[in-house]
Write a protein that holds these residues in place. Sequence first.
Motif, PDB file in Angstrom:
ATOM      1  N   ASN A  30       0.832  -1.199   0.000  1.00  8.88           N
ATOM      2  CA  ASN A  30       0.000   0.000   0.000  1.00  8.88           C
ATOM      3  C   ASN A  30       0.864   1.245   0.000  1.00  8.88           C
ATOM      4  O   ASN A  30       2.040   1.213   0.360  1.00  8.88           O
ATOM      5  N   ILE A  31       0.274   2.337  -0.465  1.00  9.12           N
ATOM      6  CA  ILE A  31       0.928   3.641  -0.510  1.00  9.12           C
ATOM      7  C   ILE A  31       0.289   4.526   0.544  1.00  9.12           C
ATOM      8  O   ILE A  31      -0.935   4.652   0.575  1.00  9.12           O
ATOM      9  N   VAL A  32       1.080   5.118   1.406  1.00  5.72           N
ATOM     10  CA  VAL A  32       0.531   5.954   2.473  1.00  5.72           C
ATOM     11  C   VAL A  32       0.627   7.435   2.162  1.00  5.72           C
ATOM     12  O   VAL A  32      -0.105   8.239   2.743  1.00  5.72           O
ATOM     13  N   ALA A  33       1.494   7.818   1.272  1.00  2.28           N
ATOM     14  CA  ALA A  33       1.615   9.231   0.915  1.00  2.28           C
ATOM     15  C   ALA A  33       2.249   9.375  -0.456  1.00  2.28           C
ATOM     16  O   ALA A  33       3.148   8.610  -0.821  1.00  2.28           O
ATOM     17  N   MET A  34       1.745  10.358  -1.191  1.00  9.44           N
ATOM     18  CA  MET A  34       2.342  10.733  -2.476  1.00  9.44           C
ATOM     19  C   MET A  34       2.564  12.239  -2.433  1.00  9.44           C
ATOM     20  O   MET A  34       1.683  12.991  -2.008  1.00  9.44           O
ATOM     21  N   GLY A  54      -5.180   9.296   3.948  1.00 11.21           N
ATOM     22  CA  GLY A  54      -6.345   9.772   4.673  1.00 11.21           C
ATOM     23  C   GLY A  54      -6.862  11.007   3.975  1.00 11.21           C
ATOM     24  O   GLY A  54      -6.898  11.091   2.756  1.00 11.21           O
ATOM     25  N   ALA A  55      -7.230  11.990   4.727  1.00  8.03           N
ATOM     26  CA  ALA A  55      -7.756  13.219   4.138  1.00  8.03           C
ATOM     27  C   ALA A  55      -6.737  14.351   4.120  1.00  8.03           C
ATOM     28  O   ALA A  55      -7.036  15.432   3.631  1.00  8.03           O
ATOM     29  N   ASN A  56      -5.550  14.111   4.655  1.00  2.00           N
ATOM     30  CA  ASN A  56      -4.583  15.196   4.782  1.00  2.00           C
ATOM     31  C   ASN A  56      -3.928  15.546   3.461  1.00  2.00           C
ATOM     32  O   ASN A  56      -3.436  14.667   2.743  1.00  2.00           O
ATOM     33  N   ILE A  57      -3.945  16.834   3.154  1.00  2.00           N
ATOM     34  CA  ILE A  57      -3.221  17.375   2.012  1.00  2.00           C
ATOM     35  C   ILE A  57      -2.539  18.652   2.469  1.00  2.00           C
ATOM     36  O   ILE A  57      -3.175  19.508   3.084  1.00  2.00           O
ATOM     37  N   ASP A  58      -1.273  18.762   2.177  1.00  2.00           N
ATOM     38  CA  ASP A  58      -0.510  19.962   2.503  1.00  2.00           C
ATOM     39  C   ASP A  58       0.013  20.589   1.229  1.00  2.00           C
ATOM     40  O   ASP A  58       0.483  19.886   0.334  1.00  2.00           O
ATOM     41  N   TYR A  59      -0.037  21.911   1.179  1.00  2.00           N
ATOM     42  CA  TYR A  59       0.485  22.664   0.048  1.00  2.00           C
ATOM     43  C   TYR A  59       1.486  23.697   0.542  1.00  2.00           C
ATOM     44  O   TYR A  59       1.320  24.271   1.618  1.00  2.00           O
ATOM     45  N   SER A  70      -4.161  15.404  -6.660  1.00  2.31           N
ATOM     46  CA  SER A  70      -5.313  14.507  -6.632  1.00  2.31           C
ATOM     47  C   SER A  70      -4.860  13.060  -6.751  1.00  2.31           C
ATOM     48  O   SER A  70      -3.799  12.768  -7.307  1.00  2.31           O
ATOM     49  N   ARG A  71      -5.657  12.192  -6.173  1.00  4.86           N
ATOM     50  CA  ARG A  71      -5.411  10.766  -6.242  1.00  4.86           C
ATOM     51  C   ARG A  71      -6.700  10.054  -5.849  1.00  4.86           C
ATOM     52  O   ARG A  71      -7.577  10.648  -5.239  1.00  4.86           O
ATOM     53  N   ASP A  72      -6.792   8.748  -6.196  1.00  3.26           N
ATOM     54  CA  ASP A  72      -7.949   7.999  -5.758  1.00  3.26           C
ATOM     55  C   ASP A  72      -7.588   7.228  -4.488  1.00  3.26           C
ATOM     56  O   ASP A  72      -6.551   7.465  -3.885  1.00  3.26           O
ATOM     57  N   ASN A  73      -8.445   6.291  -4.098  1.00  2.60           N
ATOM     58  CA  ASN A  73      -8.208   5.567  -2.839  1.00  2.60           C
ATOM     59  C   ASN A  73      -6.940   4.735  -2.879  1.00  2.60           C
ATOM     60  O   ASN A  73      -6.361   4.434  -1.840  1.00  2.60           O
ATOM     61  N   THR A  74      -6.524   4.326  -4.062  1.00  2.00           N
ATOM     62  CA  THR A  74      -5.295   3.526  -4.166  1.00  2.00           C
ATOM     63  C   THR A  74      -4.041   4.390  -4.131  1.00  2.00           C
ATOM     64  O   THR A  74      -2.938   3.847  -4.000  1.00  2.00           O
TER      65      THR A  74
END
Length: 120
Positions: A30-34, A54-59, A70-74
């Motif tokens: 599994n991938i936990v962060a991109m 999860g829902a975390n996105i940082d810019y 953007s990414r999907d659940n995978t």
Amino acid sequence: QVQVVESGGGLVQPGGSLTLSCEVSGSIYNIVAMGWYRQAPGKPREMVAVASNGANIDYADSVKGRFTISRDNTMNPAYLQMNSLKSEDTAVYYCNARGYMNFKRSFDSWGQGTQVTVSS
């Protein structure tokens, strides 16, 4: 054993848009962060945007409101939509993927980078 490949870079005029893609392959559990990072000539590599599974996105402050990760659940592939591009966005953009391979081995892998040039 984990390969990260970016695509979509190129030359664009100021104010234009570009979408980068990042695809991860290999024996991935599994991938936990991109994340997307960039490095301009003579400057250190900096974070642009990072998304977790999860829902975390940082810019980075410099791209907020202009770039969207953007990414999907995978989590695979991941994209970076870049709008209202400025000359200071010119850099080599790198994709980073973190997660786990089979047998719970962790990975933290980088792509080879894709050049984005914003110029008239």
